[in-house]
Design a protein around this motif. Structure first.
Motif: not given
Lengths: 546, 304
Positions: A263, A283-284, A334, A338, A398-399, A402, A406, A410, B68, B70-71, B74, B87-88, B90, B251, B258, B261-262, B265-266, B269
């Motif tokens: 970043e 992310t960018q 996904t 995403v 990270k994204e 994570e 998830n 789940q 969460c 993902l689909s 945002r 972004n995830l 949630c 996390s 947190l 921070s997460d 980056d976006r 958007d």
């Protein structure tokens, strides 16, 4: 063998994969290298895992730097075939004895003439067990490698040279393989096959300090000063004026800037404090497309992203059904769309679509998102109630990690902890030293365009001790099929055997393939004509200042 | 102040609250003042709500913060998801509510630890003076020399593999913050210990622990309480800073820092997943600092 740090890591034990760990260090402290007043061309890299020694380098960052200092025997063309480069010719009649002739006129940066002996010396050193070189696996096919690598921990070699390497004259040498390997010629473009300067060793055969910090190369650029790993935030280079190949038109200074955050590097690129960034964070991506316009590039990439499994070190994951259940619980589609804005595609094979041998949908059910079946299978197979998921925090992972956490939490009803490691190098060290035994993010980009490169370097037994088989996967059936592929008479037959080996992997799932990469990179307005070669290294000679 | 002096030597009622039967005590005066201050009332209500959020988050949101999808990442705010999705994928509202617990637990525990450690050491240093005081005071100066957030960053990043992340944040903040309480307590006790009632108690044969806890502490406590209340807000902000830098809460635990921070980056958007936790963080810090100010005004009229 290349494991990729950011966008791609590929770990290979022996053959050629560079790990793409890309990501770099903090803000650099200015360009000390530009003494002459010329602003250097600045490129983002992550800190190399080891010293700047070809044989020690099996990851993308170190390989990127070494590619500027050295020039490979062969280059890869668009069709993924090897074209002679430093080599005038690479020839064989039986796939077993290979003759390599060098072009005249290459010299080391100190003016010494480059000879065939320099290759033989370097390759022998890489092959020696006592060198503990990460890239040693690349040499494993050469006749005599086994003599230099006696079985047993702590047993060191007594023979110092492989009997398969013979110098014919100053510019010619022959390589005899232990058994025929049709892809050997394709391997020669990789970092591990660079030569080393004759004065790289002490009398006792150890590398000199200078060889590790300021190696004398024979490529387009020479180092301005010694690189102190861990301290220096930049690596400065200048074009070697006696280089016989093509030189850049209107510039002579190159600077690698070490970043620990892709970043940060991206911000620098936008601020024109950086000229080339080859791992723009996911992310960018959407903003990069509009912000960089024509300077943004999206290339197909050889890398495959996995979730690695520490098979040999954690019995929780030894049941193949547990791994299959985890694999089925990950929503690859996904995540690709995403999290990565479409810059990845869901993986459905261990072999990347960029090489021959890829079969669409080969992974089948195991790579298809199916939460219900995953949960059932996981419960039945007795998977662990808590899963650790390690990743390097410097590569923009990270994204998606994570998101994967998830998914698992789940869909499998387990506790998942995503565990960040400071940098790519530390996760590799931790895995190699067996200090960490959770699942881990891994990726592999090829070292040479062959399906074999997606198999043995990451999953072969030979890659466990020194190499990129971080999970410790060991399956004789798999090793045998890869060997058969190596020895097949024609390329088509080879591919068939490699695909069978791939089938073994798909059944065992030693790693869980998640996505195929694209390389998302960009450059500043200060330079033009920037392109990456098949190894995702910049074609420096073509770059021009705008 | 002298109203709290005359404790009968034979009294065994350590828990007996003097302010209840002495209408003119400092504490009852302060309480009387506070009730009439709008700043106190507003901040107390805010804190009450935040505490409720921390103790009983499901009262505010029935959505699981870790469910969460993902689909729908945002997604803009909607009826079921007031603050939209992050972004995830949630639910931002639910995560913001559930994050209150970690932030407040860290703030409160750090404050208590800092007050107890700093306060005790400060009292001991002031009471025994001479060598004890010299050694302890020099020690605090060493800690003072370490820049706050940088020191916490160092501690947190060094030990982050060994300890639970929330505990680690508490420890690293405590280690670097106790010297301030130490100095305040020390100064207050030094002032108090030369007063007549202490001399009298000593003459009557009171031992060190009785002198310290029965006579000195109640008379030196006010400034420590004031500083602690203000610090509580500061600690919550520090936790967010550490989490933002990646060494604080990890996390799958949730905290405002947190979340910020997460989302950063976006940010261009999808700004909402960053803005909501940031607003909650600001309000919380503001509430505690306002409360601290009000308490200071009440307890220390000289500063008004």
């Amino acid at each position: 063998m290349r494991v990729t740090k950011g966008a791609q890591i590929v770990a290979g034990a022996a053959l050629l994969a560079l790990a793409v760990a890309a990501c770099g260090g903090g803000a650099s402290t200015g360009s000390s290298g530009a003494g002459s007043g010329e602003t250097p061309v600045r490129m983002e890299v992550g800190e190399p895992q080891h010293a700047l020694v070809p044989g020690l380098t099996a990851e993308s960052e170190g390989a990127e730097i070494l590619a500027a200092i050295y020039d490979p025997l062969v280059n890869y063309n668009e069709n993924k075939q090897a074209d002679p480069n430093v080599a005038e010719s690479v020839s064989t009649t039986d796939n077993k004895v290979w003759t390599i002739k060098l072009k005249q006129g290459y010299t080391w940066h100190d003016g010494t003439k480059l000879t065939a002996q320099d290759y033989v010396n370097a390759w022998n050193w890489v092959a020696r067990k006592s060198s503990a070189a990460d890239a040693t696996g690349f040499m494993a096919k050469i006749d005599g490698y086994a003599d230099l690598n006696p079985e047993g921990e702590g047993t060191m070699e007594t023979v110092k040279e492989m009997k398969g390497l013979k110098v014919v004259d100053d510019t010619t040498f022959t390589v005899t393989l232990a058994s025929p390997f049709s892809q050997f010629g394709l391997m020669l473009g990789y970092t591990a096959f660079y030569p080393m300067h004759p004065k790289s060793w002490e009398a006792d055969g150890k590398l000199t300090a200078a060889a590790q910090e300021q190696p004398i190369g024979m490529g387009l650029f020479k180092l301005d000063k010694a690189y102190k790993k861990g301290t220096d935030q930049t690596i400065d280079l200048t074009v070697y004026d006696k280089f016989t190949g093509t030189k850049p038109k209107n510039w002579t200074k190159l600077q690698f800037k070490l970043y620990t955050s892709s970043e940060t590097a991206y911000n620098d690129l936008q601020g024109e404090q950086l000229d080339i960034h080859d791992s723009i964070p996911a992310t960018q991506l959407s903003s990069a497309k509009s912000a960089l316009g024509e300077r943004y590039h999206d290339d197909p990439d050889s890398a495959v992203g996995y979730i690695g499994v520490p098979l040999a070190y954690n019995k929780d994951y030894q049941n193949a059904d547990v791994r299959k259940a985890i694999s089925m619980a990950i929503d690859r589609k996904t995540i690709s769309e995403v999290v990565f804005s479409g810059s990845r595609s869901p993986a459905d094979d261990f072999i990347s679509p960029v090489v021959d041998g890829y079969r669409q949908g080969a992974c089948g059910e195991a790579c298809t998102y199916n939460p219900t079946a995953a949960k059932e299978l996981y419960t039945k197979a007795g998977g662990p109630a808590k899963i650790e998921l390690g990743y390097n925090a410097d590569g923009g992972h990270k994204e998606w990690i994570e998101a994967t956490a998830n998914n698992l939490r789940q869909n499998l009803g387990v506790e998942v902890e995503a565990k960040p490691f400071e940098k790519f190098a530390s996760i590799l060290e931790s895995l190699q030293n067996k200090e960490y035994s959770g699942l881990f993010r891994m990726a592999w980009s090829y070292d040479y365009p062959s399906p074999e490169n997606y198999l043995r370097p990451i999953f072969g037994k030979i890659a466990i001790a020194n190499g990129s088989n971080y999970g410790g996967y060991d399956n004789p059936e798999f090793d045998k099929l890869v060997d058969q592929g190596d020895q097949a008479a024609t390329a088509d037959e080879s591919v068939k055997f490699y695909q069978q080996a791939d089938d073994v992997l798909l059944k065992d799932l030693p790693y869980i393939p998640v996505y195929f990469y694209r390389t998302n990179w960009g450059h500043s307005t200060k330079i033009k004509n920037v392109s990456l070669n098949l190894l995702k290294q910049v074609n420096w000679a073509a770059v021009e200042k705008a | 102040m002298s109203s709290s002096v005359a404790s009968p030597p034979q009294s065994g009622g350590r828990h007996q609250k003097k302010q209840n039967d002495k209408p003119a005590s400092l504490w009852s005066d302060a309480w009387y003042d506070l009730r009439r201050k709008p700043a106190f009332v507003i901040s107390a209500i805010l804190i009450g709500v935040l505490l409720l959020m921390a103790i009983w988050p499901t009262l505010f949101s029935s959505v699981d913060p870790r469910a969460c999808d993902l689909s729908v990442a945002r997604q803009a705010p909607s009826a079921g998801h007031l603050f939209g999705r992050d972004n995830l994928g949630c639910d931002v509202y639910s995560r913001t509510i559930h994050a209150a617990r970690n932030s407040i637990v860290i703030g409160v525990l750090t404050t208590v630890l800092v007050a107890v450690i700093g306060g005790l050491l400060g009292m001991v240093a002031a009471f025994y003076a001479s060598m004890t005081d010299t050694v302890l005071s020099r020690l605090t100066e060493i800690f003072f020399a370490i820049p706050g957030i940088l020191g916490a960053l160092l501690i947190a990043s060094t030990f982050r593999d060994q300890i639970n992340s929330i505990l680690l944040v508490i420890v690293s903040l405590t280690v670097l913050s106790w010297p301030m309480t130490f100095r305040i307590m020390r100064a207050a006790v030094i002032t108090a210990k030369n007063q007549d009632f202490v001399v009298a108690a000593r003459a009557l044969g009171a031992g060190p622990s009785r002198l310290m806890f029965r006579h000195l502490l109640p008379n030196a406590l006010a400034p420590v309480i004031v500083v602690s209340t203000i610090n509580l807000g500061v600690f919550i902000a520090a936790e967010a800073a550490l989490s933002f830098l990646g060494v604080g809460v990890q996390s799958p635990d949730i905290s405002w820092g947190l979340m910020i921070s997460d989302a950063r980056d976006r940010f261009l958007d999808a700004p909402l997943p960053l803005i909501f936790p940031a607003v909650f963080l600001s309000i919380t810090v503001l509430a505690f600092i306002m409360l601290g100010d009000a308490v200071r005004d009440a307890l220390d009229p000289k500063l008004r």
